[in-house]
Design a protein around this motif. Structure first.
Motif, PDB file in Angstrom:
ATOM      1  N   HIS A 230       0.810  -1.261  -0.105  1.00 53.04           N
ATOM      2  CA  HIS A 230      -0.030  -0.150   0.000  1.00 53.04           C
ATOM      3  C   HIS A 230       0.858   1.230  -0.011  1.00 53.04           C
ATOM      4  N   LEU A 231       1.947   1.308   0.993  1.00 51.17           N
ATOM      5  CA  LEU A 231       2.748   2.542   0.979  1.00 51.17           C
ATOM      6  C   LEU A 231       3.620   2.591  -0.288  1.00 51.17           C
ATOM      7  N   LYS A 232       3.924   1.306  -0.969  1.00 51.87           N
ATOM      8  CA  LYS A 232       4.658   1.464  -2.071  1.00 51.87           C
ATOM      9  C   LYS A 232       4.077   2.467  -3.244  1.00 51.87           C
ATOM     10  N   ASN A 233       2.733   2.395  -3.314  1.00 52.83           N
ATOM     11  CA  ASN A 233       1.944   3.041  -4.142  1.00 52.83           C
ATOM     12  C   ASN A 233       1.774   4.570  -3.799  1.00 52.83           C
ATOM     13  N   TRP A 234       2.137   5.109  -2.562  1.00 49.57           N
ATOM     14  CA  TRP A 234       1.751   6.389  -2.129  1.00 49.57           C
ATOM     15  C   TRP A 234       2.514   7.375  -3.255  1.00 49.57           C
ATOM     16  N   THR A 235       1.647   8.326  -3.244  1.00 45.13           N
ATOM     17  CA  THR A 235       2.129   9.489  -4.169  1.00 45.13           C
ATOM     18  C   THR A 235       2.424  10.892  -3.243  1.00 45.13           C
ATOM     19  N   THR A 236       2.768  11.713  -3.902  1.00 48.61           N
ATOM     20  CA  THR A 236       3.370  13.035  -2.903  1.00 48.61           C
ATOM     21  C   THR A 236       1.988  13.550  -2.396  1.00 48.61           C
ATOM     22  N   ALA A 237       0.764  13.425  -2.970  1.00 45.82           N
ATOM     23  CA  ALA A 237      -0.573  13.803  -2.315  1.00 45.82           C
ATOM     24  C   ALA A 237      -0.623  12.893  -0.846  1.00 45.82           C
ATOM     25  N   ASP A 238      -0.167  11.646  -1.024  1.00 41.44           N
ATOM     26  CA  ASP A 238      -0.327  10.932   0.170  1.00 41.44           C
ATOM     27  C   ASP A 238       0.615  11.243   1.224  1.00 41.44           C
ATOM     28  N   LEU A 239       1.764  11.485   0.924  1.00 36.95           N
ATOM     29  CA  LEU A 239       2.786  12.023   1.657  1.00 36.95           C
ATOM     30  C   LEU A 239       2.563  13.367   2.422  1.00 36.95           C
ATOM     31  N   LEU A 240       1.812  14.332   1.530  1.00 36.15           N
ATOM     32  CA  LEU A 240       1.259  15.781   1.985  1.00 36.15           C
ATOM     33  C   LEU A 240       0.269  15.335   3.113  1.00 36.15           C
ATOM     34  N   ASP A 241      -0.594  14.620   2.845  1.00 34.25           N
ATOM     35  CA  ASP A 241      -1.847  14.270   3.895  1.00 34.25           C
ATOM     36  C   ASP A 241      -1.230  13.927   5.157  1.00 34.25           C
ATOM     37  N   ASN A 242      -0.016  13.186   5.114  1.00 28.00           N
ATOM     38  CA  ASN A 242       0.455  12.579   6.257  1.00 28.00           C
ATOM     39  C   ASN A 242       1.276  13.743   7.053  1.00 28.00           C
ATOM     40  N   PHE A 243       1.875  14.459   6.292  1.00 27.52           N
ATOM     41  CA  PHE A 243       2.781  15.619   6.937  1.00 27.52           C
ATOM     42  C   PHE A 243       2.227  16.874   6.936  1.00 27.52           C
ATOM     43  N   LYS A 244       0.868  16.983   6.604  1.00 27.86           N
ATOM     44  CA  LYS A 244       0.268  18.037   6.499  1.00 27.86           C
ATOM     45  C   LYS A 244       0.111  19.210   7.750  1.00 27.86           C
ATOM     46  N   ASP A 245       0.377  18.530   8.794  1.00 27.72           N
ATOM     47  CA  ASP A 245       0.579  19.311  10.177  1.00 27.72           C
ATOM     48  C   ASP A 245       1.783  19.662  10.424  1.00 27.72           C
ATOM     49  N   TYR A 246       2.986  19.302   9.800  1.00 25.64           N
ATOM     50  CA  TYR A 246       4.354  19.330  10.149  1.00 25.64           C
ATOM     51  C   TYR A 246       4.516  20.928   9.744  1.00 25.64           C
ATOM     52  N   HIS A 247       5.769  21.473  10.415  1.00 28.36           N
ATOM     53  CA  HIS A 247       6.199  23.068  10.217  1.00 28.36           C
ATOM     54  C   HIS A 247       6.650  23.228   8.868  1.00 28.36           C
ATOM     55  N   ALA A 248       6.438  24.291   8.308  1.00 29.29           N
ATOM     56  CA  ALA A 248       7.144  24.871   6.967  1.00 29.29           C
ATOM     57  C   ALA A 248       8.562  24.708   7.107  1.00 29.29           C
ATOM     58  N   PRO A 249       9.146  24.394   6.062  1.00 30.84           N
ATOM     59  CA  PRO A 249       8.463  24.255   4.475  1.00 30.84           C
ATOM     60  C   PRO A 249       8.088  22.942   4.237  1.00 30.84           C
ATOM     61  N   ILE A 250       7.953  22.011   5.169  1.00 33.72           N
ATOM     62  CA  ILE A 250       7.630  20.624   4.880  1.00 33.72           C
ATOM     63  C   ILE A 250       6.529  20.319   3.875  1.00 33.72           C
ATOM     64  N   PRO A 251       5.260  21.140   4.253  1.00 35.23           N
ATOM     65  CA  PRO A 251       4.082  20.728   3.106  1.00 35.23           C
ATOM     66  C   PRO A 251       4.552  21.270   1.848  1.00 35.23           C
TER      67      PRO A 251
END
Length: 392
Positions: A230-251
């Motif tokens: 499942h994670l093998k097929n993650w896109t940048t959108a999936d990663l963004l959803d996971n890390f969206k609450d992290y500090h700038a400039p991560i998102p």
């Protein structure tokens, strides 16, 4: 046998293998690199060349040129997911003591440089080493394409999945860390990242560092079962959803990364070995001491390996004696780094809020002198002192 009359077989065309070929050539020893891939280039993204690696490169006469293709790192901070500093190590004292700085470099850039120092006739591609056999004082290596080669010494530098190491040590299979990783290199024009940081949060770790050529190297580690399809097929959108609450400039970094730029793999190492030298066979780099990347020392230790090996070969009366002395000088250090990196990775990947709160609290209040002691042990490798110890 005079060492300059011997032929070294180097299995693996990564950093350890290429540095070894360059160093052996400096000593007048014939060395040939056999690499499994049809085209040799740096696979991956960026990594650090800490002060200890730069000292080893200085020992090899390569530091000045490599400094020109690396990005100088004046600082490196560990942050919580809101951007507060947890650890702010002082690398300047080590740099000043050994007159070496810390750099970040892209793997492809370093590979191109190292290849430029080796004659094409000494690089053999499409040669996946399967096994070896001893014939008197010589070694024969068998490759997947049915070919074979003979030499006086074998340097095994073909990484964590080395089949030669498995033949020598059948139980030395790769060990999964418990977390998986995405990496990418992107343009830095709009983000203008200046510092290198790693963020520890409840949904994983995120690291970023600037590179030369106005680029950013970033990586993200998330807890998972091994080979999670499942994670093998993650896109940048999936990663963004996971890390969206992290500090700038991560998102923002994730928004500016294309799916085609993602590199994904599980993080693995090997349980520390008790032996690196086997008469005229020697394990180098990840083949001998693959480590998780939590200390940024994988490539650094491969380069240290080569510097110490060359130092031993300069004075040894035979190849087996040089390899044995190498093992005595290197085994404790590489095992310390592997074990320490494993422990740090486990703590950094904590995902329970109570544990994270406790960890972050103690990291903030820990006296600087204790933090500095660990940094000193990691980075302070004085090759001149090692040489004096060896001569005495």
């Amino acid at each position: 046998m005079n060492l300059t009359d011997s032929t070294f077989i180097i299995v693996g065309g990564g950093i350890a293998g290429l540095c070894a070929a360059i160093g052996l050539r400096q000593l007048g020893i014939e060395a040939h690199v056999y690499e499994s891939v049809p085209e040799l280039k740096g696979i991956g993204a960026g990594f650090g060349l800490a002060a200890n690696a730069m000292q080893a490169l200085d020992h090899l006469g390569l530091k000045d040129e490599i400094s020109q293709i690396g990005h100088y790192l004046g600082s490196y901070n560990v942050l919580d997911q809101k951007g507060n500093i947890l650890v702010e190590p002082n690398t300047k004292t080590i740099s000043q003591k050994y007159k070496q700085d810390n750099f970040a470099i892209h793997r492809a850039d370093l590979h191109r440089f190292l290849l430029s120092k080796i004659p094409d006739s000494q690089i053999h591609l499409g040669k996946r080493a399967l096994s070896f056999e001893r014939l008197g004082e010589q070694i024969r290596v068998h490759f997947a394409d049915g070919s074979q080669v003979m030499g006086n010494a074998l340097l095994v530098a073909d990484g964590v999945h080395s089949l030669i190491r498995q033949q020598l040590l059948p139980t030395s299979i790769p060990r999964y860390s418990g977390y998986t990783c995405w990496r990418a290199t992107i343009d830095n024009s709009s983000i203008q990242l200046k510092k290198s940081t790693e963020t520890w949060g409840a949904k994983g770790r995120f690291g970023m560092t600037p590179l030369v050529g106005n680029r950013i190297y970033w990586y993200a580690c998330i807890n998972s079962v091994q080979q999670n399809q499942h994670l093998k097929n993650w896109t940048t959108a999936d990663l963004l959803d996971n890390f969206k609450d992290y500090h700038a400039p991560i998102p923002t970094i994730l928004l500016e990364t294309k799916d085609t730029e993602l590199i994904w793999n599980d993080i693995i190492d090997i349980v520390p070995l008790r032996q690196l030298a086997f008469d005229n066979i020697l394990l180098l780099g990840d083949a001998g001491h693959a480590t998780t990347p939590n200390l940024g020392q994988g490539a650094c230790q491969a380069i240290e390996d080569v510097a110490v090996l060359l130092d031993e070969l300069k004075t040894a009366s035979s190849i087996p004696k040089a390899f044995s002395r190498f093992e005595k000088r290197r085994l404790d250090r590489v095992n310390y780094i592997c074990n320490t990196s494993w422990r740090i990775g486990k703590i950094a990947q904590w995902d329970k809020l109570a544990l994270i709160g406790m960890r972050n609290f103690f990291m903030k209040i820990m006296p600087n002198r204790l933090k500095q002691q660990q940094l000193n042990k990691l980075l302070s490798v004085d090759f001149m002192q090692i040489n004096r110890d060896h001569e005495s």
